[in-house]
Scaffold this motif. Structure first.
Motif, PDB file in Angstrom:
ATOM      1  N   ASN A  52      -2.996  -5.184  -0.584  1.00 61.34           N
ATOM      2  CA  ASN A  52      -3.358  -4.401   0.531  1.00 61.34           C
ATOM      3  C   ASN A  52      -2.720  -4.524   1.793  1.00 61.34           C
ATOM      4  O   ASN A  52      -1.801  -5.506   1.869  1.00 61.34           O
ATOM      5  CB  ASN A  52      -4.848  -4.859   0.824  1.00 61.34           C
ATOM      6  CG  ASN A  52      -5.131  -6.198   1.407  1.00 61.34           C
ATOM      7  OD1 ASN A  52      -4.435  -6.806   2.250  1.00 61.34           O
ATOM      8  ND2 ASN A  52      -6.246  -6.628   0.902  1.00 61.34           N
ATOM      9  N   GLU A  53      -3.087  -3.922   2.843  1.00 56.15           N
ATOM     10  CA  GLU A  53      -2.120  -3.679   4.112  1.00 56.15           C
ATOM     11  C   GLU A  53      -2.239  -5.028   4.876  1.00 56.15           C
ATOM     12  O   GLU A  53      -1.214  -5.309   5.642  1.00 56.15           O
ATOM     13  CB  GLU A  53      -2.599  -2.523   4.968  1.00 56.15           C
ATOM     14  CG  GLU A  53      -2.411  -1.241   4.056  1.00 56.15           C
ATOM     15  CD  GLU A  53      -3.048   0.003   4.815  1.00 56.15           C
ATOM     16  OE1 GLU A  53      -3.900  -0.237   5.478  1.00 56.15           O
ATOM     17  OE2 GLU A  53      -2.560   1.066   4.337  1.00 56.15           O
ATOM     18  N   THR A  54      -3.227  -5.895   4.660  1.00 55.17           N
ATOM     19  CA  THR A  54      -3.236  -7.270   5.341  1.00 55.17           C
ATOM     20  C   THR A  54      -2.298  -8.303   4.540  1.00 55.17           C
ATOM     21  O   THR A  54      -1.402  -8.950   5.261  1.00 55.17           O
ATOM     22  CB  THR A  54      -4.569  -7.714   5.384  1.00 55.17           C
ATOM     23  OG1 THR A  54      -5.336  -6.548   6.041  1.00 55.17           O
ATOM     24  CG2 THR A  54      -4.702  -9.011   6.404  1.00 55.17           C
ATOM     25  N   VAL A  55      -2.390  -8.355   3.248  1.00 56.97           N
ATOM     26  CA  VAL A  55      -1.718  -9.192   2.625  1.00 56.97           C
ATOM     27  C   VAL A  55      -0.370  -8.941   2.251  1.00 56.97           C
ATOM     28  O   VAL A  55       0.441  -9.744   2.422  1.00 56.97           O
ATOM     29  CB  VAL A  55      -2.612  -9.585   1.091  1.00 56.97           C
ATOM     30  CG1 VAL A  55      -1.776 -10.403   0.487  1.00 56.97           C
ATOM     31  CG2 VAL A  55      -3.941  -9.982   1.489  1.00 56.97           C
ATOM     32  N   ALA A  56       0.041  -7.809   2.073  1.00 60.74           N
ATOM     33  CA  ALA A  56       1.215  -7.218   1.747  1.00 60.74           C
ATOM     34  C   ALA A  56       2.222  -8.136   2.596  1.00 60.74           C
ATOM     35  O   ALA A  56       3.298  -8.501   2.372  1.00 60.74           O
ATOM     36  CB  ALA A  56       1.506  -5.915   1.450  1.00 60.74           C
ATOM     37  N   PRO A  57       2.241  -7.570   4.061  1.00 57.73           N
ATOM     38  CA  PRO A  57       3.233  -8.241   5.063  1.00 57.73           C
ATOM     39  C   PRO A  57       3.534  -9.900   4.820  1.00 57.73           C
ATOM     40  O   PRO A  57       4.318 -10.298   5.282  1.00 57.73           O
ATOM     41  CB  PRO A  57       2.855  -7.846   6.405  1.00 57.73           C
ATOM     42  CG  PRO A  57       1.707  -6.697   6.140  1.00 57.73           C
ATOM     43  CD  PRO A  57       1.119  -6.998   4.670  1.00 57.73           C
ATOM     44  N   CYS A 114       2.016  -0.902  -5.135  1.00 62.51           N
ATOM     45  CA  CYS A 114       0.838  -0.115  -4.583  1.00 62.51           C
ATOM     46  C   CYS A 114       0.247  -0.669  -3.744  1.00 62.51           C
ATOM     47  O   CYS A 114      -0.761  -1.717  -4.056  1.00 62.51           O
ATOM     48  CB  CYS A 114       0.061   0.094  -6.041  1.00 62.51           C
ATOM     49  SG  CYS A 114      -1.497   1.290  -5.688  1.00 62.51           S
ATOM     50  N   ILE A 115       0.334  -0.328  -2.395  1.00 62.13           N
ATOM     51  CA  ILE A 115      -0.461  -0.927  -1.351  1.00 62.13           C
ATOM     52  C   ILE A 115      -1.649  -0.254  -0.852  1.00 62.13           C
ATOM     53  O   ILE A 115      -1.635   1.040  -0.542  1.00 62.13           O
ATOM     54  CB  ILE A 115       0.498  -1.192  -0.282  1.00 62.13           C
ATOM     55  CG1 ILE A 115       1.720  -1.647  -0.712  1.00 62.13           C
ATOM     56  CG2 ILE A 115      -0.304  -2.215   0.950  1.00 62.13           C
ATOM     57  CD1 ILE A 115       1.693  -3.220  -1.271  1.00 62.13           C
ATOM     58  N   LEU A 116      -2.939  -0.940  -0.864  1.00 66.80           N
ATOM     59  CA  LEU A 116      -4.052  -0.247  -0.606  1.00 66.80           C
ATOM     60  C   LEU A 116      -4.470  -0.747   0.679  1.00 66.80           C
ATOM     61  O   LEU A 116      -4.093  -1.810   1.312  1.00 66.80           O
ATOM     62  CB  LEU A 116      -5.214  -0.472  -1.736  1.00 66.80           C
ATOM     63  CG  LEU A 116      -4.647   0.081  -3.120  1.00 66.80           C
ATOM     64  CD1 LEU A 116      -5.833  -0.351  -4.230  1.00 66.80           C
ATOM     65  CD2 LEU A 116      -4.634   1.645  -3.322  1.00 66.80           C
ATOM     66  N   PRO A 117      -5.538   0.111   1.262  1.00 69.95           N
ATOM     67  CA  PRO A 117      -6.139  -0.207   2.536  1.00 69.95           C
ATOM     68  C   PRO A 117      -7.060  -1.443   2.175  1.00 69.95           C
ATOM     69  O   PRO A 117      -7.571  -1.728   1.005  1.00 69.95           O
ATOM     70  CB  PRO A 117      -6.912   0.871   2.958  1.00 69.95           C
ATOM     71  CG  PRO A 117      -7.208   1.656   1.806  1.00 69.95           C
ATOM     72  CD  PRO A 117      -6.018   1.504   0.781  1.00 69.95           C
ATOM     73  N   GLY A 121     -10.692 -10.911  -3.408  1.00 68.63           N
ATOM     74  CA  GLY A 121     -11.618 -10.465  -4.548  1.00 68.63           C
ATOM     75  C   GLY A 121     -11.593  -8.869  -4.815  1.00 68.63           C
ATOM     76  O   GLY A 121     -11.570  -8.451  -5.837  1.00 68.63           O
ATOM     77  N   VAL A 122     -11.553  -8.344  -3.836  1.00 72.97           N
ATOM     78  CA  VAL A 122     -11.582  -6.763  -3.798  1.00 72.97           C
ATOM     79  C   VAL A 122     -10.322  -6.138  -4.522  1.00 72.97           C
ATOM     80  O   VAL A 122     -10.493  -5.443  -5.658  1.00 72.97           O
ATOM     81  CB  VAL A 122     -11.463  -6.209  -2.417  1.00 72.97           C
ATOM     82  CG1 VAL A 122     -11.494  -4.603  -2.444  1.00 72.97           C
ATOM     83  CG2 VAL A 122     -12.960  -6.444  -1.857  1.00 72.97           C
ATOM     84  N   ILE A 123      -8.985  -6.618  -4.103  1.00 69.61           N
ATOM     85  CA  ILE A 123      -7.706  -6.490  -4.702  1.00 69.61           C
ATOM     86  C   ILE A 123      -7.848  -6.965  -6.275  1.00 69.61           C
ATOM     87  O   ILE A 123      -7.560  -6.027  -7.137  1.00 69.61           O
ATOM     88  CB  ILE A 123      -6.596  -6.961  -4.100  1.00 69.61           C
ATOM     89  CG1 ILE A 123      -6.370  -5.944  -2.762  1.00 69.61           C
ATOM     90  CG2 ILE A 123      -5.373  -7.040  -5.080  1.00 69.61           C
ATOM     91  CD1 ILE A 123      -5.790  -4.673  -2.974  1.00 69.61           C
TER      92      ILE A 123
END
Lengths: 363, 363
Positions: A46-51, A69-72, A107-109
């Motif tokens: 997701n956009e927080t973890v990817a960076p 695949c980067i999700l919100p 957990g969501v991802i």
């Protein structure tokens, strides 16, 4: 390789898999190589973890054909629509049945990626790199995958096992305090349901855990995963014992649903739910007052809420609890405690006492 | 009870289940009572089938708490969105994990309802009442459930077994001729892949089958389900033998996808695909010319197409075949034949011969 790297094996016959726990395990190329049978790999994050962690993950996967695949970020995005985005990304890249999905995030991802892996072409390979404490001690074991539905949390999903889990204590340093505490709620839960000595160890080392000491964290994660694996191995499809893992969750889901997803973190809702389950267990004369006090004190020391939001009335609580998955043919089943470390699943309790608990907490 | 009622058991260990075949089996209360463990039942059907068969189904289920979910009819509605409608209907009725979904309809309804059953609260009970010949001889065995994605057919799904299948020959009388022929394509397929005597029986009785003689139909359905069950029992997760069931399907999926879902019926596309597979098998020097002729003749007698639509070029065919699920790491695997009743899965064939087949059929 870190001093703290530990390996734990989850034994589920031909679907067994290892969990590696420690500093830097997610960046170890060899772990991936052992677990990935084909060439096509998609990292879902997701956009927080990817960076923070995507680059090193991709470095470790350099020998494969990797897509991302980067999700919100957020529980409100744990939807069928986001899973559909993963499907589309895979189809656009012509991913076959021999491909592997890597879930890099909380957990969501993990839940969404696991569900996509379970259902893309009726099942592809799945690796979890949980980056929150909650995901490391909860989603690493049990094979639960899925998404929320507007009418209920986690209502859509499948049981699906990963081939590998990499629980890296280094990723916990970037967690904000609420997220970290939310993970501690599940750690405390394992002590409460099956492991009194672990509960005592947590009482002793809570300050060090809150300071995020990596060695203490690795130990707490390992014991938590071991506790969960013991319960799951004995009962993979939640016929009986497995339901113990839901301590605090029926009350907790009511809080999460009642407040709208995302207002309360899952672990915060479970923490309060465990206090309410302890309260009810006490009122029924099962749990000693002293164990109730220790429970509430440890949860409070972990910086977790011990009372539900004022917006929920007892009536609303009951209504929300009645659509919970743990209801069997209309009878309300709860996880309650005889004492710390000894819990049971039962629908055989005095409903008046439940009403008293709800009055006490929600009025 | 009908004279023709037959029972066939699909043996899959703790997920074994019976198939009842004959006139009137779907209206037998006892079949449902034996298979449904709880009280909550939802019948999922479509706007074409419901007016014909829903009332009698509900009568047979009178002892349960029954809800219905009626979806639009057609392959274009085999989508995640329609599955979501089933979820919503179940959640609105507060369906628990102990509930049962009954699929009343053809393959589309069966696949979607099965997928909903596999994924609602990570799995509820599932009963199939297939009302088309195709669904009776194909979806009754194998546990494949799922939906289409805009980028590919059957790309989303799960393996999930029903508790009971009721294949009623009475429901075949209302099938239109194209739908009926489409089912015969799969019946012929079983003869081609594993059962030469059954192929000969079909040559002998094709006229009676086209006249929808119930006794001949019950026999053909039973042998077809038995053939499929033999293959599936040996290889539940399609590692090897099971792929034989895909005879004609790689070519067929290319036709279906290339023309847009719904233009060609599944069985029509498979029928042409089997002719193309037979042609390629002949060109490779594996299948005798005489067997090729018998194959094409029987398919034509069943009123099925034996050549693909002109709109598809050889290049487009290859492109469409390359995203097929049966591609392993980039190598194209096909089901081909040594003779009628003896087939094999292979990626070891001369691609030039495949190009010749495509030139022959699609130029």
């Amino acid at each position: 390789m870190s001093n703290y790297e530990q390996r734990l094996d989850v034994d589920l016959g031909d679907r067994s898999y290892p969990i590696y726990i420690g500093e830097g395990v997610y960046a170890e190329t060899n772990h991936y190589k052992e677990a990935i049978p084909g060439r096509q790999v998609m990292v879902v994050s997701n956009e927080t973890v990817a960076p923070l962690y995507l680059e090193q993950t991709l470095n470790a996967l350099a020998d494969f054909d990797v897509a991302t695949c980067i999700l919100p970020d957020g529980e409100q995005y744990k939807t069928l629509e986001m899973v559909n985005r993963i499907y589309s990304a895979m189809l656009e890249q012509r991913f076959t049945r021999q491909s592997t999905l890597v879930a890099l995030g909380g957990g969501v991802i993990g839940d969404m990626t696991g569900f996509a892996a379970a259902t893309y072409q009726r099942g592809v390979h799945f690796i979890q790199v949980p980056t929150t404490l909650l995901a490391q001690v909860d989603s690493s074991v049990g094979g639960k995958t899925g998404v929320n539905h507007p009418l209920g949390k986690n209502m859509i999903g499948a049981f699906y096992q990963p081939r590998l889990v990499l629980a890296d204590t280094a990723t916990l340093r970037t967690l904000d305090d609420r997220q970290f505490a939310s993970g501690l709620a599940e750690v405390i839960k394992y002590g409460l349901i099956v492991d009194e000595p672990f509960f005592s160890w947590l009482e002793e080392h809570m300050d060090g855990l809150l300071a995020r000491d990596p060695e203490l964290l690795a130990y707490a994660i390992q014991v938590s995963c071991r506790c969960k694996a013991d319960v799951v191995e004995a009962d993979e499809k939640e016929a009986g014992q497995r339901a113990l893992l839901n301590l605090g969750h029926t009350f907790g889901h009511a809080i999460e649903t009642g407040m709208g997803y995302g207002e309360w973190l899952h672990g915060e809702a479970v923490a309060t739910g465990m206090c309410m389950a302890a309260d009810l267990s006490c009122r029924l004369g099962w749990m000693p007052q002293q164990d109730f006090d220790r429970t509430v004190q440890l949860i409070e020391r972990a910086k977790l809420p011990i009372t539900p939001p004022r917006a929920l009335t007892p009536e609303r609580f009951l209504e929300l609890m009645a659509v919970d998955k743990k209801v069997m043919d209309g009878k309300l089943r709860l996880v309650l405690m005889n004492k710390i470390g000894q819990s049971l699943v039962t629908d055989d309790f005095d409903l008046k006492k439940l009403e008293q608990t709800l009055q006490h907490y929600a009025d």
